[in-house]
Design an enzyme around this catalytic site. Structure first.
Site, PDB file in Angstrom:
ATOM      1  N   HIS A  58       0.847  -1.198   0.000  1.00 47.89           N
ATOM      2  CA  HIS A  58       0.000   0.000   0.000  1.00 47.89           C
ATOM      3  C   HIS A  58       0.877   1.241   0.000  1.00 47.89           C
ATOM      4  O   HIS A  58       1.571   1.537   0.973  1.00 47.89           O
ATOM      5  CB  HIS A  58      -0.907   0.020   1.235  1.00 47.89           C
ATOM      6  N   HIS A  60       1.415   5.483  -2.056  1.00 51.30           N
ATOM      7  CA  HIS A  60       0.891   6.568  -2.893  1.00 51.30           C
ATOM      8  C   HIS A  60       2.067   7.212  -3.621  1.00 51.30           C
ATOM      9  O   HIS A  60       2.636   8.204  -3.157  1.00 51.30           O
ATOM     10  CB  HIS A  60       0.146   7.599  -2.041  1.00 51.30           C
ATOM     11  N   GLN A 153      -9.659   9.673  -4.726  1.00 52.56           N
ATOM     12  CA  GLN A 153      -9.262  10.294  -3.453  1.00 52.56           C
ATOM     13  C   GLN A 153     -10.356  11.170  -2.847  1.00 52.56           C
ATOM     14  O   GLN A 153     -10.534  11.204  -1.628  1.00 52.56           O
ATOM     15  CB  GLN A 153      -8.004  11.139  -3.676  1.00 52.56           C
ATOM     16  N   HIS A 211      -9.335   1.809   0.422  1.00 52.78           N
ATOM     17  CA  HIS A 211      -9.124   2.474   1.699  1.00 52.78           C
ATOM     18  C   HIS A 211     -10.432   2.295   2.476  1.00 52.78           C
ATOM     19  O   HIS A 211     -11.469   2.818   2.063  1.00 52.78           O
ATOM     20  CB  HIS A 211      -8.873   3.967   1.495  1.00 52.78           C
ATOM     21  N   GLU A 214     -10.824   4.127   7.381  1.00 50.38           N
ATOM     22  CA  GLU A 214      -9.619   4.798   7.883  1.00 50.38           C
ATOM     23  C   GLU A 214     -10.050   5.963   8.772  1.00 50.38           C
ATOM     24  O   GLU A 214      -9.935   7.126   8.428  1.00 50.38           O
ATOM     25  CB  GLU A 214      -8.751   5.296   6.725  1.00 50.38           C
ATOM     26  N   ASP A 310       2.721   3.262   2.807  1.00 57.59           N
ATOM     27  CA  ASP A 310       1.671   4.251   2.597  1.00 57.59           C
ATOM     28  C   ASP A 310       2.224   5.566   2.060  1.00 57.59           C
ATOM     29  O   ASP A 310       1.867   5.998   0.972  1.00 57.59           O
ATOM     30  CB  ASP A 310       0.866   4.473   3.878  1.00 57.59           C
ATOM     31  N   TRP A 316       0.988  13.976   3.760  1.00 57.34           N
ATOM     32  CA  TRP A 316       0.503  13.318   4.970  1.00 57.34           C
ATOM     33  C   TRP A 316       1.620  12.946   5.939  1.00 57.34           C
ATOM     34  O   TRP A 316       1.382  12.757   7.115  1.00 57.34           O
ATOM     35  CB  TRP A 316      -0.271  12.049   4.588  1.00 57.34           C
TER      36      TRP A 316
END
Length: 426
Positions: A58, A60, A153, A211, A214, A310, A316
């Site tokens: 996982h 991005h 997203q 996702h 979360e 991630d 983030w």
């Protein structure tokens, strides 16, 4: 293509004193005392750990290494990160995105991370990130398996034309159907998005990776819905629920019903230890929830659980280096998985379990399989996690793509004879 003999390795299944012969890009033999063919390179492992490559289940990649663009996430929260990504998207340039992704892939390969599943945002009408990462996927194919997830997203139902753009991304060659049901405006919309996306995946014969839940909301129920539609549509083994952080806050009675349902539906689970414990529990004072999903309980029920990195240096998360042993180490600590078997399970969560999530064929150390290998400066999976062991040799399909010098320290203490130790291993 050259031949290699790894002499005297330890394997992650516990076998020691083993030789591994690589010829023509594949593993030709695994046995003690193998003969080195003429012209082959002999790599003296001296009992160190030979492992299949690391797998990140996982990630991005469209956002990686964009930290500080267009500004820094001052609060460090999930929601400000999402808002920041929304600000950055209109400013994205394809060339810069490709450059950052390729740089990260080089980092990954140097650390023995040779397979990544990356979510890519499809809520930009230009699908610029999709085009960029499809290009990157082809560029890195000789040394890294990059799998892409079409990820809405901003939400499938709250973002205009998101479903149409998601389908366009799949038509362009994206591999997996993604979703984010907990980010829809209502619980009902979230459930509807799960249904629509699972049906789309079933029609196209594609995997699903969402996702899911979360949040810190113990009443979030989208993994239950995902497991239901997985069984209804016959998608067992092809569906992944990522994050699942709400399970950390659920009461034990409901969890005792939910976990068997996930196992029965053969839904994979992916926890992201570094990010889950950083972004979750932000509304708590004390006691603070750790936020990561129930990893040992899911594993005990037979659910395939993998770990993901991630984020690395993005809106983030301002940290990270592509080191899956760092991910395993954090997962071990947060889940309090400190028995020998549990520590080994955390190593599996960044290797074989992730390979199952990605559906990688011919993964692992067995005769006849591709010679995708990592020689680690450790003598067991547990020690590799403890030391975040140096990657001495990284091999892809029988070619060495990275080498690192052993980690050493020269101790020259007054009054004592100089000595050399590496990472205080004993």
């Amino acid at each position: 293509m050259g031949a290699f003999l790894f002499r005297d390795v330890t394997l992650s299944d516990g076998r020691t004193g083993v030789d591994v012969l690589v010829q023509d890009g594949r593993i030709a033999a695994i046995d003690p005392g193998l003969h080195a063919p003429e012209g082959s390179e002999v790599i003296a492992a001296d009992g160190q750990l030979l492992s299949p490559p690391f797998v990140d289940a996982h990630f991005h990649m469209d956002a990686t290494l964009s930290y500080g663009l267009p500004r820094v996430n001052q609060s460090g929260t999930l929601l400000e990160g999402i808002a920041l990504w929304g600000e950055l998207k209109p400013q994205l340039a394809q060339e810069a995105l490709v450059e950052r992704a390729l740089q990260y892939c080089d980092w990954a390969a140097a650390k023995g991370l040779l397979a990544i599943r990356s979510h890519v945002d499809v809520c930009d009408e230009r699908l610029l990130a999709v085009e960029a990462l499809l290009h990157v996927k082809q560029r890195v194919k000789p040394y890294l398996d990059l799998q892409l997830v079409a990820f809405p997203q901003d939400g499938l139902l709250r973002s205009p034309d998101a479903l149409a753009r998601l389908e366009r991304a799949l038509d362009m060659g994206v591999d997996v159907v993604g979703g984010i049901p907990h980010f829809e405006r209502t619980m009902a919309d979230g459930a509807e998005s799960v249904r629509l996306l699972c049906e789309l995946a079933a029609e196209r014969g594609l995997p699903v990776d969402m996702h899911c839940d979360e949040s810190d909301d113990p009443l979030s129920r989208h993994i239950e819905t995902l497991a239901f539609h997985t069984q209804r549509l016959g998608l067992q083994g092809r569906v992944t629920g990522s994050h699942l952080t709400s399970m950390h806050s659920m009461d034990n009675y409901y969890a005792s019903k939910l976990i068997p349902l996930i196992a029965e539906a053969q839904v994979h689970a992916v926890a992201n230890p570094l990010i889950n414990i950083t972004l979750q529990g932000r509304h708590d004072s004390y006691p603070k929830r750790r936020g990561m999903t129930r990893v040992p309980e899911l594993m005990a029920a037979g659910v395939n659980v993998a770990f993901g990195h991630d984020c690395v240096m993005d809106p983030w998360y301002s940290l990270g280096s592509g080191d899956m042993l760092e991910v395993a180490q954090m997962g071990l600590h947060v889940a309090q998985m400190t028995s020998q078997a549990q520590m080994r399970a955390c190593f599996d969560a960044v290797t074989v379990n992730g390979a199952r999530v990605l559906g990688l064929a011919d993964y692992g150390l067995a005769v006849g399989r591709p010679a995708d290998l990592v020689l680690l400066q450790a003598r067991s999976p547990q020690e590799a996690i403890r030391l975040r062991a140096a990657r001495l040799v990284v091999m892809k399909r029988g070619q060495v793509i990275a080498r690192s010098a052993p980690a050493t320290a020269v101790l020259d203490i007054p009054g004592r004879a100089p000595s050399v130790d590496w990472m205080l291993r004993r």
